[in-house]
Design a protein around this motif. Sequence first.
Motif, PDB file in Angstrom:
ATOM      1  N   PRO A   1     -22.457  -4.689 133.145  1.00 64.83           N
ATOM      2  CA  PRO A   1     -21.206  -5.459 133.247  1.00 64.83           C
ATOM      3  C   PRO A   1     -20.056  -4.584 133.738  1.00 64.83           C
ATOM      4  CG  PRO A   1     -22.293  -5.847 131.133  1.00 64.83           C
ATOM      5  CD  PRO A   1     -22.978  -4.688 131.761  1.00 64.83           C
ATOM      6  N   LYS A   2     -19.513  -4.958 134.899  1.00 60.75           N
ATOM      7  CA  LYS A   2     -18.464  -4.134 135.505  1.00 60.75           C
ATOM      8  C   LYS A   2     -17.125  -4.274 134.800  1.00 60.75           C
ATOM      9  CE  LYS A   2     -20.385  -3.767 140.175  1.00 60.75           C
ATOM     10  NZ  LYS A   2     -21.716  -4.265 139.831  1.00 60.75           N
ATOM     11  N   PHE A   3     -16.926  -5.391 134.088  1.00 59.85           N
ATOM     12  CA  PHE A   3     -15.630  -5.564 133.414  1.00 59.85           C
ATOM     13  C   PHE A   3     -15.408  -4.507 132.338  1.00 59.85           C
ATOM     14  CE2 PHE A   3     -18.336  -7.924 130.495  1.00 59.85           C
ATOM     15  CZ  PHE A   3     -17.790  -7.664 129.256  1.00 59.85           C
ATOM     16  N   LEU A   4     -16.494  -3.820 131.938  1.00 60.36           N
ATOM     17  CA  LEU A   4     -16.356  -2.795 130.913  1.00 60.36           C
ATOM     18  C   LEU A   4     -15.551  -1.596 131.411  1.00 60.36           C
ATOM     19  CD1 LEU A   4     -19.958  -2.797 129.383  1.00 60.36           C
ATOM     20  CD2 LEU A   4     -17.892  -3.816 128.432  1.00 60.36           C
ATOM     21  N   ARG A   5     -15.442  -1.443 132.740  1.00 59.08           N
ATOM     22  CA  ARG A   5     -14.680  -0.310 133.297  1.00 59.08           C
ATOM     23  C   ARG A   5     -13.252  -0.273 132.788  1.00 59.08           C
ATOM     24  NH1 ARG A   5     -16.130   2.079 138.429  1.00 59.08           N
ATOM     25  NH2 ARG A   5     -18.150   1.360 139.195  1.00 59.08           N
ATOM     26  N   THR A   6     -12.688  -1.472 132.577  1.00 57.86           N
ATOM     27  CA  THR A   6     -11.263  -1.549 132.205  1.00 57.86           C
ATOM     28  C   THR A   6     -11.044  -1.602 130.696  1.00 57.86           C
ATOM     29  OG1 THR A   6     -11.319  -3.968 132.346  1.00 57.86           O
ATOM     30  CG2 THR A   6     -10.746  -2.738 134.364  1.00 57.86           C
ATOM     31  N   GLN A   7     -12.131  -1.586 129.925  1.00 61.12           N
ATOM     32  CA  GLN A   7     -12.001  -1.717 128.474  1.00 61.12           C
ATOM     33  C   GLN A   7     -11.749  -0.345 127.838  1.00 61.12           C
ATOM     34  OE1 GLN A   7     -11.846  -4.725 126.823  1.00 61.12           O
ATOM     35  NE2 GLN A   7     -11.729  -5.401 128.968  1.00 61.12           N
ATOM     36  N   THR A   8     -10.550   0.116 128.011  1.00 60.48           N
ATOM     37  CA  THR A   8     -10.204   1.461 127.527  1.00 60.48           C
ATOM     38  C   THR A   8     -10.179   1.552 126.006  1.00 60.48           C
ATOM     39  OG1 THR A   8      -7.866   0.883 127.726  1.00 60.48           O
ATOM     40  CG2 THR A   8      -8.889   2.000 129.601  1.00 60.48           C
ATOM     41  N   GLY A   9     -10.093   0.396 125.340  1.00 58.61           N
ATOM     42  CA  GLY A   9     -10.092   0.405 123.877  1.00 58.61           C
ATOM     43  C   GLY A   9     -11.459   0.160 123.272  1.00 58.61           C
ATOM     44  N   LEU A  10     -12.507   0.044 124.104  1.00 54.97           N
ATOM     45  CA  LEU A  10     -13.847  -0.247 123.608  1.00 54.97           C
ATOM     46  C   LEU A  10     -14.367   0.928 122.789  1.00 54.97           C
ATOM     47  CD1 LEU A  10     -16.165  -2.330 123.717  1.00 54.97           C
ATOM     48  CD2 LEU A  10     -17.088  -1.045 125.660  1.00 54.97           C
ATOM     49  N   PHE A  11     -14.716   0.636 121.547  1.00 56.39           N
ATOM     50  CA  PHE A  11     -15.253   1.671 120.659  1.00 56.39           C
ATOM     51  C   PHE A  11     -16.745   1.488 120.427  1.00 56.39           C
ATOM     52  CE2 PHE A  11     -16.440   3.135 116.388  1.00 56.39           C
ATOM     53  CZ  PHE A  11     -16.097   4.470 116.488  1.00 56.39           C
ATOM     54  N   PHE A  12     -17.182   0.234 120.263  1.00 51.44           N
ATOM     55  CA  PHE A  12     -18.579  -0.065 119.917  1.00 51.44           C
ATOM     56  C   PHE A  12     -19.200  -0.873 121.047  1.00 51.44           C
ATOM     57  CE2 PHE A  12     -21.994  -2.554 118.258  1.00 51.44           C
ATOM     58  CZ  PHE A  12     -22.541  -1.865 117.199  1.00 51.44           C
ATOM     59  N   LEU A  13     -20.310  -0.375 121.623  1.00 51.38           N
ATOM     60  CA  LEU A  13     -21.023  -1.091 122.680  1.00 51.38           C
ATOM     61  C   LEU A  13     -22.513  -1.046 122.408  1.00 51.38           C
ATOM     62  CD1 LEU A  13     -21.129  -2.586 125.379  1.00 51.38           C
ATOM     63  CD2 LEU A  13     -21.172  -0.354 126.528  1.00 51.38           C
ATOM     64  N   ASN A  14     -23.121  -2.219 122.243  1.00 50.00           N
ATOM     65  CA  ASN A  14     -24.561  -2.331 122.056  1.00 50.00           C
ATOM     66  C   ASN A  14     -25.141  -3.157 123.198  1.00 50.00           C
ATOM     67  OD1 ASN A  14     -27.207  -2.695 121.256  1.00 50.00           O
ATOM     68  ND2 ASN A  14     -26.724  -3.408 119.199  1.00 50.00           N
ATOM     69  N   ILE A  15     -25.820  -2.490 124.127  1.00 47.16           N
ATOM     70  CA  ILE A  15     -26.476  -3.180 125.249  1.00 47.16           C
ATOM     71  C   ILE A  15     -27.979  -2.900 125.210  1.00 47.16           C
ATOM     72  CG2 ILE A  15     -24.456  -3.236 126.760  1.00 47.16           C
ATOM     73  CD1 ILE A  15     -25.577  -0.722 128.104  1.00 47.16           C
ATOM     74  N   SER A  16     -28.513  -2.710 124.040  1.00 50.84           N
ATOM     75  CA  SER A  16     -29.930  -2.391 123.874  1.00 50.84           C
ATOM     76  C   SER A  16     -30.805  -3.591 124.220  1.00 50.84           C
ATOM     77  CB  SER A  16     -30.204  -1.932 122.443  1.00 50.84           C
ATOM     78  OG  SER A  16     -29.917  -2.972 121.526  1.00 50.84           O
ATOM     79  N   ALA A  17     -32.105  -3.301 124.469  1.00 54.21           N
ATOM     80  CA  ALA A  17     -33.129  -4.329 124.690  1.00 54.21           C
ATOM     81  C   ALA A  17     -32.765  -5.276 125.823  1.00 54.21           C
ATOM     82  CB  ALA A  17     -33.392  -5.096 123.391  1.00 54.21           C
ATOM     83  N   ASN A  18     -32.319  -4.716 126.936  1.00 52.69           N
ATOM     84  CA  ASN A  18     -32.086  -5.495 128.146  1.00 52.69           C
ATOM     85  C   ASN A  18     -33.015  -4.985 129.258  1.00 52.69           C
ATOM     86  OD1 ASN A  18     -29.838  -7.582 127.833  1.00 52.69           O
ATOM     87  ND2 ASN A  18     -28.912  -5.793 126.851  1.00 52.69           N
TER      88      ASN A  18
END
Length: 805
Positions: free
Chosen positions: A362-379
């Motif tokens: 997901p490219k929108f994540l580039r701008t998520q400067t406050g993102l602390f927790f990201l779970n993209i497992s099992a894709n």
Amino acid sequence: MIWSLCLIFSLFNSLLIFASPAKQLCRSDQKNALLEFKSEFHFNGIAANEKTQRWTNTTDCCSWDGISCDIKTGNVVELNLWGSSLNGSLRSNSSLFRLQHLQSLNLSSNNLAGILPDSIGNFKYLKVLKLYGCSFFGNIPSSLGNLSYLTHLDLDGNDFTGELPESLSNLHQLTKLLLASSKLTGNFHHALLNLSELTAIDFSSNQFEGMLPSNMSSFSKLEYFDMSVNSFSGPIPSSLFMIPSLTRLNLEKNIFSGPVEIGNISSPSKLQELSLGGNNLNGTIPGSISKLVGLSYLDLSFWDTERGLVDFSIFLHLKSLTLLDISHLNTRRNNLHISSTLHLPSPIGSLGLSSCNISEFPKFLRTQTGLFFLNISANQFQGHIPEWLWRLPGLGYLDISQNSFSGFEGASDDHFILASDNQFSGNIPTKICELLALETLVLTNNNFSGSLPRCFENFNTTLSVLHLRNNSLSGNIPEEFFSVSLISLDVGRNKLSGELPKSLINCTKLEFLNVEDNEISDTFPFWLRMLPSLQILVLRSNRFHGPIFSPGDSLSFPKLRIFDISENLFTGVLPLDYFAGWSTMSSVVYIAYDKLHRFIGFTFSNYHKSVVLANKGSKMELLGSSFRIYKTIDVSGNRLEGDIPQSISLLKELIVLNMSNNAFTGRIPPSLSNLTNLQSLDLSQNRLSGTIPPELEKLTFLAWMNFSNNMLEGPIPQGTQIQSQNSSSFAHNPGLCGAPLKRSCGEGEEEARKQDEGKEEKDQVLSWIAAAIAYAPGVFCGFVIGHILSSYRHDWFMRIFRSFA
């Protein structure tokens, strides 16, 4: 003059007051009741020094810690002994119940294991009752319905069973009803709908079932409603979304089914938290969810979209959203549409996209400067991890497990990295060593090779979880490899060799240690007993050797719950008191209930921790909460000998005991019957003798047992659990008889008698044959001797005759 006289009189009166002896506010009967109440318990821990230890007969009880009094009457109206290390049951005739004017009672986070007595309903003025985390069991007393002034009832974190007493519907002034984390059963009583003053209801983590009432809107003042982790079923009542005051709604991990109808919301919703994950919900995610504009926390995980397209843009109207979890959409194809030009209107802090069948990052994540927790497992991600991901300034938790990533370049300031079950290969990147704040690193089930990076010493004070299980790592484990903050270490299923580094002794917080299936050659690490928090020790399938007992040294593991040293080369005899200091396996350990853990949301303890154990004759893998349940000992596949230590009978909480494939001798201790929680027992392939103790019939939970390949004899006990076993569990013990073996004990005795008689007959025949064989030479010898004697005698007579002649 009048003002002066008044001032003089006031000063004179004050002097008289100060000069007179201090009058105690507390009534003597109240003080005596409190002192007697204190004497009903024994204390441990520091908390006891902070409150009740300061209670003395010479001071005013209204000044004691945890006590408040009515300033007019001197009656005790509040007793707060939260976390005061009280140990003992609350008796029905406790002196506590003499404090009849109590308005607030808090005994939470103490060890009051026992029944909550009916006497609790005698506090007719009580408004607040907090008894969370007290280890109460049995039914909730119906007498609580007598507390007509009660506004706050908190019984969270106990072991209550049975259904809710319907008398609770009498508490018309109740605003908070908190019954989480027990073992309560039954349905949600419709009578509770009469409690219109309720602002908070929490029945989470119980065993409730059935459907929720459809007319939930009668809770017109409800702000917090939590029914998570139960077995509620049927549709989610749409009336819940119509309650104007509701801010938190948690229904996750039940078996609710069907589509969700949010309904028409006329006024702006105050709902801030909506958790519906882990149910059987299906159909399209309703677009009306965008009306819940105040949402900051949204969990829709495990929703079956029935192959319907899910457009990520439906969440764009939720401008306050900081946590979103739409993991496990149960689709078979790529049905989550994330536009490459998508831009979230609000900075998101936690995002769960696990198992969503997406293949493009997901490219929108580039701008998520406050993102602390990201779970993209099992894709279905492949190739290299995007470098821009590592540059997100706030990213602290990254789970990319169960994908097909092959490149691990880059580094960030992540605190938690979970990258198991990918296709990473080669050496572990030294770039990781630049993450000086790293706390969790999980790289299990990859193809990493080479030696362990020595630069891991950079994490000397930060790294608490290190899992490198099931790779192809080789060489020795460096002495400087470990962080003193380690809690969990798993390097099992590699090709590591050498000795177990003694620098582990510095890891005083270590709870989990797994080095199974390597080539480690060392003696038993007695020094591990110095680790005060060690709970799980797995040394299985290595080349450990020598005794596991050292004369003069006590091998005490007070917190150990899993001990697996199987398939090694250990030798020697175990003393009778070998297991005497293993406290956690000997008794139920009281753990203070912590209410805070239930409101954290995403937890950082869900790293992949696993142990494969032999249980009931097969291998089983422990995951997650299973570690808190299982208490096992496995010393199988070694060369241990001598008697089974009698102290094994002290481990009353033991569930699995495997001592098979050794050289143990002597009898099976009858005291094994003390292990009343035992479910699996394997004593096969030893040299045990004597009978199977009939006392083992008492082990009603013992579902699997194996006594085969020993030298046991006598009848097999006739208990139900024992008789349900397969005959192979008793095979190759020539002296055993009785069911489930085909040889009955009576037939065996008759056969043995016949064999003895046959043997006696054979012995007699052999004796006659021997006698016959011996007879011929005897006769021949007799003739020879007789001939010699007669010849000698004839010559003797002739000499005598000649002498007379």
